[in-house]
Write a protein that holds these residues in place. Structure first.
Motif, PDB file in Angstrom:
ATOM      1  N   ASP A  22     -66.709  70.863 -17.925  1.00  0.00           N
ATOM      2  CA  ASP A  22     -65.492  70.225 -17.746  1.00  0.00           C
ATOM      3  C   ASP A  22     -65.754  68.571 -18.414  1.00  0.00           C
ATOM      4  N   GLY A  23     -67.097  68.539 -19.036  1.00  0.00           N
ATOM      5  CA  GLY A  23     -67.341  67.293 -19.700  1.00  0.00           C
ATOM      6  C   GLY A  23     -67.800  66.200 -18.657  1.00  0.00           C
ATOM      7  N   ASP A  28     -72.387  63.008 -11.284  1.00  0.00           N
ATOM      8  CA  ASP A  28     -71.140  62.500 -11.132  1.00  0.00           C
ATOM      9  C   ASP A  28     -70.339  63.042  -9.850  1.00  0.00           C
ATOM     10  N   VAL A  29     -71.121  64.137  -9.497  1.00  0.00           N
ATOM     11  CA  VAL A  29     -70.425  65.073  -8.481  1.00  0.00           C
ATOM     12  C   VAL A  29     -71.260  64.529  -6.974  1.00  0.00           C
ATOM     13  N   HIS A  30     -70.311  64.322  -5.902  1.00  0.00           N
ATOM     14  CA  HIS A  30     -70.846  63.994  -4.655  1.00  0.00           C
ATOM     15  C   HIS A  30     -71.885  64.843  -4.278  1.00  0.00           C
ATOM     16  N   ARG A  83     -55.667  75.667  -1.661  1.00  0.00           N
ATOM     17  CA  ARG A  83     -55.450  74.359  -1.921  1.00  0.00           C
ATOM     18  C   ARG A  83     -56.701  73.507  -1.618  1.00  0.00           C
ATOM     19  N   ILE A  84     -57.065  72.706  -2.463  1.00  0.00           N
ATOM     20  CA  ILE A  84     -57.870  71.532  -1.918  1.00  0.00           C
ATOM     21  C   ILE A  84     -57.384  70.205  -2.241  1.00  0.00           C
ATOM     22  N   ALA A  96     -64.638  72.436 -10.522  1.00  0.00           N
ATOM     23  CA  ALA A  96     -65.473  71.454 -10.910  1.00  0.00           C
ATOM     24  C   ALA A  96     -65.052  70.319 -10.948  1.00  0.00           C
ATOM     25  N   GLY A  97     -64.002  69.967 -11.872  1.00  0.00           N
ATOM     26  CA  GLY A  97     -63.494  68.818 -12.021  1.00  0.00           C
ATOM     27  C   GLY A  97     -62.579  68.107 -10.666  1.00  0.00           C
TER      28      GLY A  97
END
Length: 126
Positions: A22-23, A28-30, A83-84, A96-97
């Protein structure tokens, strides 16, 4: 213990690959999201009633560790995450994004049998 560590490392690598596709950078991810992803295995589910092959309509929890935040919130293997934070899960690559934008807490909605339940999950750093 070694088997558990290998599984955790394999899960981390899968998540890192999804994030990079996803670039995004894994950093960048918590950290709580990374830990959450290591605590379960997901598989896409498909809407077969619409007659369109390959249309994803959620992510089924194949396996979940009992000590994970989702399990403590009442989610189980077999539940279908739909859903999130209000966003429908229609594309496995979007996860992931979507997770990269989560900080601290998230609302997760899942279907079990014919009922849907939503819970707020507090992310915990490992």
């Amino acid at each position: 213990k070694r088997r558990r560590e290998r599984r955790a490392n394999a899960a981390a690598k899968r998540f890192d690959r999804a994030v990079s596709r996803d670039g995004l950078e894994a950093d960048d991810v918590h950290p709580g999201v990374r830990s959450l992803m290591r605590s379960m295995k997901l598989e896409p589910t498909f809407d077969l009633e619409q007659g369109e092959t390959g249309l994803v309509d959620g992510m089924r929890i194949r396996h979940i560790r009992p000590d994970s935040p989702l399990a403590r919130a009442g989610f189980e293997a077999g539940d279908r995450l739909v859903r999130i934070n209000g966003q429908s899960l229609r594309d496995p690559a979007q996860i992931a994004g979507l997770f990269a934008r989560i900080e601290g807490t998230m609302e997760v909605c899942a279907q079990r049998s014919d009922s849907e339940h939503c819970r707020n999950i507090r992310l915990e750093a490992p």
